[in-house]
Design a protein around this motif. Sequence first.
Motif, mmCIF file in Angstrom:
data_model
loop_
_atom_site.group_PDB
_atom_site.id
_atom_site.type_symbol
_atom_site.label_atom_id
_atom_site.label_comp_id
_atom_site.label_asym_id
_atom_site.label_seq_id
_atom_site.Cartn_x
_atom_site.Cartn_y
_atom_site.Cartn_z
ATOM 1 N N SER A 116 -9.765 0.119 3.695
ATOM 2 C CA SER A 116 -8.715 -0.630 2.537
ATOM 3 C C SER A 116 -7.811 -1.679 3.522
ATOM 4 N N GLN A 155 1.173 -1.441 -0.317
ATOM 5 C CA GLN A 155 0.277 -0.133 0.063
ATOM 6 C C GLN A 155 0.712 1.253 -0.612
ATOM 7 N N ASP A 184 -6.651 -5.663 3.347
ATOM 8 C CA ASP A 184 -5.943 -5.814 2.559
ATOM 9 C C ASP A 184 -5.165 -7.089 3.986
#
Length: 518
Positions: A52, A24, A56
């Motif tokens: 987010s 990321q 992940d």
Amino acid sequence: MRVNIPFEDRVGIAHEILAVLARQGLNVQAVEVDPPNIYIDIPELKQSMLASLQADCDQVAGVGTIEVVDILPGMRRSLNLDTIMAVMEDPVLAIDALGRIVIANAAAAEVARCSEKELCQKSLYQVLQDSTIQHELIANEFCAPTREVLLNGEPFLMDVTPVFEPLSAGTASDGMAVGALLTLTAPKRIGERLHAISRAEIGGFEAIIGDSEQIRVLKKRAARVAVVDAPLLITGETGTGKELLAQACHGVSARSNAPFLELNCAALPESLAESELFGYMAGAFTGANRGGKPGLFEMADGGTVFLDEVGEMSLYLQAKLLRFLNDGKFRRIGGDKEIQVDVRIISATHRNLRKMVQEGSFREDLFYRLNVLHLEMPPLRERSDDILLLARHFIERACTQAQKPVSRLNQAATAAMLNNRWPGNVRQLQNVVFRAITMSDQRVLDAADLDWAEDSMQAETVVFEEADTWEASVNQFETALLTKLYQEFPSSRKLAARLDTSHSMIAAKLRKHGIPKK
């Protein structure tokens, strides 16, 4: 933002979590792994990015819900440790297994006259200027008794606490010693702690029980001399309460928050009394503590030293005390460095120092230095109005200690109390009351319950009638006793000599009871 990512402990899971952050593009500033948690400091992480990141991380088996934390646990411990070290008034040093300083607080840096960072670049022997101490600590796995050391030339008592390597859970003992924590205490700080322990016993003049004219005059005079920062000499017979008066004078003085330390000059031989007062250096004599020991004058810096029974002090110690009184400086036994302290001397004795000066057993110059201010504690026989007040106080205290209901004196016991000459003064009265409470099961104490010392005068045979109140009983006894004795000793001075008390007190009692009868 700082987060905690809980996980199920398995090989490689921490690397998988960090790989998610790398994908990321999030820069990691600090990581602390404490299974089952991994704490991560990610400055670029925003609240809007948490969803987010959670998605992940959910792809990694065994990862739980991400939690936002205010600070990493290791950083919190470090900040707490820094704060503790900063507020500690005593110098503190942490050393590793080789004797190198790894942590030093501000107090240690101030004494060493360098920064904490500079101090942590040195070994212990460089700071204490004694290589043997470092070698002994390492050889003994940092287990060592308290001893005196010099930090930048200043004496400190050093306490050593070993630091052990933690072993796995369920192990009974610690691992090997990997260093130690050294706490250095200055002599003055030791005196402050000794004073704090006994401070509850040190009060003002309210601790001196009595409402007689003699005690009222004494308290008024003592209140004046207590606030004057000069040597004070307290005289009086044994057992009158000279130490209590000294404590009261200290308690209302400007030094009340500083140590009050005492030495009974009659209780120790000359050599021990000298070392107690002035201290000694390492190796000063056989049997001395390794590293030396501070004396009362050092530990009482800023406060008061009480020398009880100063008349028993040897001529040699008198000379050393005189020099100290001249300029406030002294040398430890075996030392060559002069130490200066700010101490007030209060001394006490039951002996006639003027007579001792004439006989040559007490230094005349020392007498005048100690006798700048003077108080005399009156004997109990001259303050007979306080006898029953003191007796009731000691009865309550003794009953509390013995866990008994509070007792009282009957008329015969009251008469015996008032007519006793009390050669041992207040201390003897306290002992008589304590023995009576201990040995008797009666709620009302009779004269037969009072265990007198052999040299006490028993009560005169006086016949009196039953009275309604305590005061009436006392007045009736005094009237009967004085009337009986006045026939044989027909003047206030003769009667005072017979009862071994003051002429003024007997004269006041004769006027009060109208004796002789007109």
